[in-house]
Design a protein around this motif. Structure first.
Motif, PDB file in Angstrom:
ATOM      1  N   PRO A 135      26.192  10.189 -42.254  1.00 44.12           N
ATOM      2  CA  PRO A 135      25.101   9.404 -43.790  1.00 44.12           C
ATOM      3  C   PRO A 135      25.443  10.498 -44.576  1.00 44.12           C
ATOM      4  N   GLU A 136      25.782   9.480 -46.277  1.00 42.07           N
ATOM      5  CA  GLU A 136      25.520  10.351 -47.390  1.00 42.07           C
ATOM      6  C   GLU A 136      24.100  11.495 -48.003  1.00 42.07           C
ATOM      7  N   ILE A 137      24.335  12.392 -48.098  1.00 42.86           N
ATOM      8  CA  ILE A 137      23.385  12.601 -49.093  1.00 42.86           C
ATOM      9  C   ILE A 137      23.616  13.191 -50.486  1.00 42.86           C
ATOM     10  N   PRO A 154      18.885  25.645 -55.135  1.00 38.94           N
ATOM     11  CA  PRO A 154      18.658  24.046 -54.979  1.00 38.94           C
ATOM     12  C   PRO A 154      17.638  23.029 -54.782  1.00 38.94           C
ATOM     13  N   MET A 155      17.449  21.976 -55.275  1.00 39.69           N
ATOM     14  CA  MET A 155      16.206  20.974 -55.474  1.00 39.69           C
ATOM     15  C   MET A 155      16.679  20.495 -53.801  1.00 39.69           C
ATOM     16  N   GLU A 156      14.945  19.550 -53.781  1.00 40.56           N
ATOM     17  CA  GLU A 156      15.043  18.680 -51.932  1.00 40.56           C
ATOM     18  C   GLU A 156      16.538  17.533 -52.242  1.00 40.56           C
ATOM     19  N   PRO A 157      16.571  16.909 -51.288  1.00 39.06           N
ATOM     20  CA  PRO A 157      17.878  15.386 -51.033  1.00 39.06           C
ATOM     21  C   PRO A 157      17.503  14.186 -51.509  1.00 39.06           C
ATOM     22  N   ALA A 158      18.259  13.490 -51.595  1.00 42.47           N
ATOM     23  CA  ALA A 158      18.145  12.482 -51.590  1.00 42.47           C
ATOM     24  C   ALA A 158      19.227  11.527 -51.078  1.00 42.47           C
ATOM     25  N   LEU A 195      24.039  20.774 -61.129  1.00 41.95           N
ATOM     26  CA  LEU A 195      25.776  20.672 -59.772  1.00 41.95           C
ATOM     27  C   LEU A 195      25.168  19.811 -59.033  1.00 41.95           C
ATOM     28  N   TYR A 196      25.405  18.753 -59.041  1.00 42.28           N
ATOM     29  CA  TYR A 196      25.193  17.708 -58.202  1.00 42.28           C
ATOM     30  C   TYR A 196      26.090  17.387 -57.164  1.00 42.28           C
ATOM     31  N   ALA A 197      25.721  17.556 -56.115  1.00 44.68           N
ATOM     32  CA  ALA A 197      26.823  17.441 -53.820  1.00 44.68           C
ATOM     33  C   ALA A 197      26.190  16.886 -53.585  1.00 44.68           C
ATOM     34  N   GLY A 198      27.982  15.286 -53.775  1.00 47.59           N
ATOM     35  CA  GLY A 198      27.593  14.280 -53.024  1.00 47.59           C
ATOM     36  C   GLY A 198      28.080  14.717 -51.099  1.00 47.59           C
ATOM     37  N   LEU A 199      27.312  14.743 -50.191  1.00 49.54           N
ATOM     38  CA  LEU A 199      27.390  14.999 -49.526  1.00 49.54           C
ATOM     39  C   LEU A 199      27.621  14.176 -48.038  1.00 49.54           C
ATOM     40  N   ALA A 200      28.376  14.643 -47.165  1.00 50.01           N
ATOM     41  CA  ALA A 200      28.193  14.156 -45.890  1.00 50.01           C
ATOM     42  C   ALA A 200      28.388  14.276 -44.546  1.00 50.01           C
ATOM     43  N   LEU A 201      26.720  13.894 -44.054  1.00 46.97           N
ATOM     44  CA  LEU A 201      26.392  15.241 -42.830  1.00 46.97           C
ATOM     45  C   LEU A 201      27.259  14.583 -41.323  1.00 46.97           C
ATOM     46  N   THR A 202      28.580  14.920 -41.436  1.00 47.01           N
ATOM     47  CA  THR A 202      29.613  14.340 -40.581  1.00 47.01           C
ATOM     48  C   THR A 202      29.458  15.517 -39.003  1.00 47.01           C
ATOM     49  N   ASP A 203      30.006  14.564 -37.593  1.00 47.34           N
ATOM     50  CA  ASP A 203      30.153  15.753 -36.744  1.00 47.34           C
ATOM     51  C   ASP A 203      30.248  17.265 -36.578  1.00 47.34           C
ATOM     52  N   HIS A 204      31.379  17.772 -37.383  1.00 50.35           N
ATOM     53  CA  HIS A 204      31.699  18.661 -37.653  1.00 50.35           C
ATOM     54  C   HIS A 204      30.813  19.751 -38.705  1.00 50.35           C
ATOM     55  N   GLY A 205      29.236  19.231 -39.259  1.00 51.07           N
ATOM     56  CA  GLY A 205      29.127  19.825 -40.611  1.00 51.07           C
ATOM     57  C   GLY A 205      29.062  19.146 -41.840  1.00 51.07           C
ATOM     58  N   ILE A 206      28.350  19.621 -42.123  1.00 51.88           N
ATOM     59  CA  ILE A 206      28.553  19.064 -43.672  1.00 51.88           C
ATOM     60  C   ILE A 206      29.641  19.629 -44.205  1.00 51.88           C
ATOM     61  N   ARG A 207      30.529  18.400 -45.483  1.00 48.66           N
ATOM     62  CA  ARG A 207      31.102  18.166 -46.300  1.00 48.66           C
ATOM     63  C   ARG A 207      30.994  17.623 -47.598  1.00 48.66           C
ATOM     64  N   VAL A 208      31.841  18.028 -48.393  1.00 47.28           N
ATOM     65  CA  VAL A 208      31.335  17.957 -49.749  1.00 47.28           C
ATOM     66  C   VAL A 208      32.260  16.974 -49.901  1.00 47.28           C
ATOM     67  N   ILE A 209      31.524  15.642 -50.450  1.00 47.42           N
ATOM     68  CA  ILE A 209      32.459  14.351 -51.189  1.00 47.42           C
ATOM     69  C   ILE A 209      32.665  14.739 -52.849  1.00 47.42           C
ATOM     70  N   GLU A 210      32.186  14.461 -53.584  1.00 49.90           N
ATOM     71  CA  GLU A 210      32.170  15.067 -55.082  1.00 49.90           C
ATOM     72  C   GLU A 210      31.111  15.466 -55.310  1.00 49.90           C
ATOM     73  N   PHE A 211      31.771  15.939 -56.430  1.00 47.80           N
ATOM     74  CA  PHE A 211      30.321  16.666 -57.244  1.00 47.80           C
ATOM     75  C   PHE A 211      30.386  16.138 -58.947  1.00 47.80           C
ATOM     76  N   ASN A 212      29.090  16.351 -59.282  1.00 49.20           N
ATOM     77  CA  ASN A 212      29.236  15.831 -61.053  1.00 49.20           C
ATOM     78  C   ASN A 212      28.549  17.280 -61.881  1.00 49.20           C
TER      79      ASN A 212
END
Length: 323
Positions: free
Chosen positions: A89-91, A104-108, A166-183
């Motif tokens: 899932p992406e957050i 940090p702000m809350e996730p969406a 700084l906007y961090a788009g994240l994927a919650l993978t089986d191996h932990g969080i990974r950054v998809i992109e920044f805005n």
């Protein structure tokens, strides 16, 4: 600054900063020739993830199982980043920084595909919700420690401190969080669910960041309310949005807001002027109430040929009720 904003303006630049900062992200190749592109696509295999290196109005990313579609998109760009597909899932999680400190702000979670059940092409976002009842309890702390703080420190060390959002788009993978992109800005449509829930005065927060005074600001305060936002898009969006159509029926209910994005007044009548026209946000004690408020309001708005997704936060609201 322009230099710091390259975190959004160039996917390749952001990858380099993440590498130097030790921030987890997808393995990738930056390509400029067709042979490089074909090698990268074949190295990772399907699903193929192809990203225009520069800004592309939310339409520069193609994720597909079709190699030819991926290659055609890559060739159409002057320079691309081709990376491994991140499963999970992406957050979205924002951080406000003064160049040295970051809060940090809350996730969406937002919904990128144009149509229900994640069908259709990628868009700039068709809706979002917050909070995320299913997310790990430590997701904010983990993102701060592994992503936000290292990125801010690395940008400062390079002599291009990042001051702002700084906007961090994240994927919650089986191996932990990974950054998809920044805005390098408030992300749309996630901002429309975060700011209505933020109890800390936004102006004070931004002033503290702008004056490099976040170290003593304290933690952000959040409402317990849930928020759901739904985007009303023009006919043909995202490929070829039809504009200059009259809009009527905007009437908010208690607990709902309408944010204007692609609208303009012509002879006193509201018309569409862009692909994503309006964003309707609903608030409630849980996601079900927030969804109801948002969809009651958007269902009354009339824009010829327009469309919106009917499943924003649906699965999360059902799961929340089940718990």
């Amino acid at each position: 600054s322009k230099a710091a904003a390259q975190l959004e303006g160039s996917k390749d630049f952001a990858k380099g900063v993440m590498r130097d900062a030790g921030v987890p992200t997808a393995r990738s190749f930056t390509c400029q020739t067709q042979s490089e592109m074909e090698h990268a696509l074949d190295s990772f295999g399907a699903p193929y993830v192809v990203k225009d290196d520069g800004l592309a109005a939310g339409k520069g990313v193609v994720v597909t199982d079709d190699r030819q579609v991926a290659l055609d998109h890559a060739i159409s760009c002057k320079r691309v980043v081709i990376e491994e597909f991140l499963n999970g899932p992406e957050i979205s999680l924002f951080g406000i920084s003064d160049g040295r400190n970051v809060l940090p702000m809350e996730p969406a979670q937002d919904f990128k595909r144009a149509y229900d059940f994640d069908k259709g092409p990628n868009t700039g976002g068709m809706g979002a919700y917050s909070p995320l009842p299913w997310a790990p309890d430590d997701i904010v702390d983990e993102t701060y420690e592994k992503v936000l703080a290292p990125m801010i420190a690395e940008m400062a060390a390079r002599g291009t401190p990042f001051v702002g959002l700084l906007y961090a788009g994240l994927a919650l993978t089986d191996h932990g969080i990974r950054v998809i992109e920044f805005n390098a800005r408030f992300g749309d449509p996630e901002t429309q669910v975060l700011l209505p829930r933020l109890k800390t005065p936004l102006a004070q927060l931004l002033m503290a960041a702008a004056t490099k005074n976040l170290q003593n600001f304290g933690a952000l305060e959040w409402s317990d309310d849930s928020a759901v936002t739904v985007v009303l898009a023009s006919e043909g969006y995202p490929a070829d949005p039809k504009i200059c159509e009259a809009i009527s029926g905007i009437q908010t209910n208690e607990g709902s807001f309408v944010f204007h994005a692609g609208t303009q007044l012509r002879d006193g009548v509201l018309h569409s002027s862009g692909g994503r026209v309006l964003t309707v946000t609903g608030l409630g004690s849980d996601l079900t109430q927030a969804r109801d408020a948002a969809y009651r309001t958007i269902s009354r708005i009339s824009l010829p040929g327009s469309h919106y997704r009917s499943d924003i936060a649906l699965n999360a609201s059902v799961a929340e009720k089940g718990n």
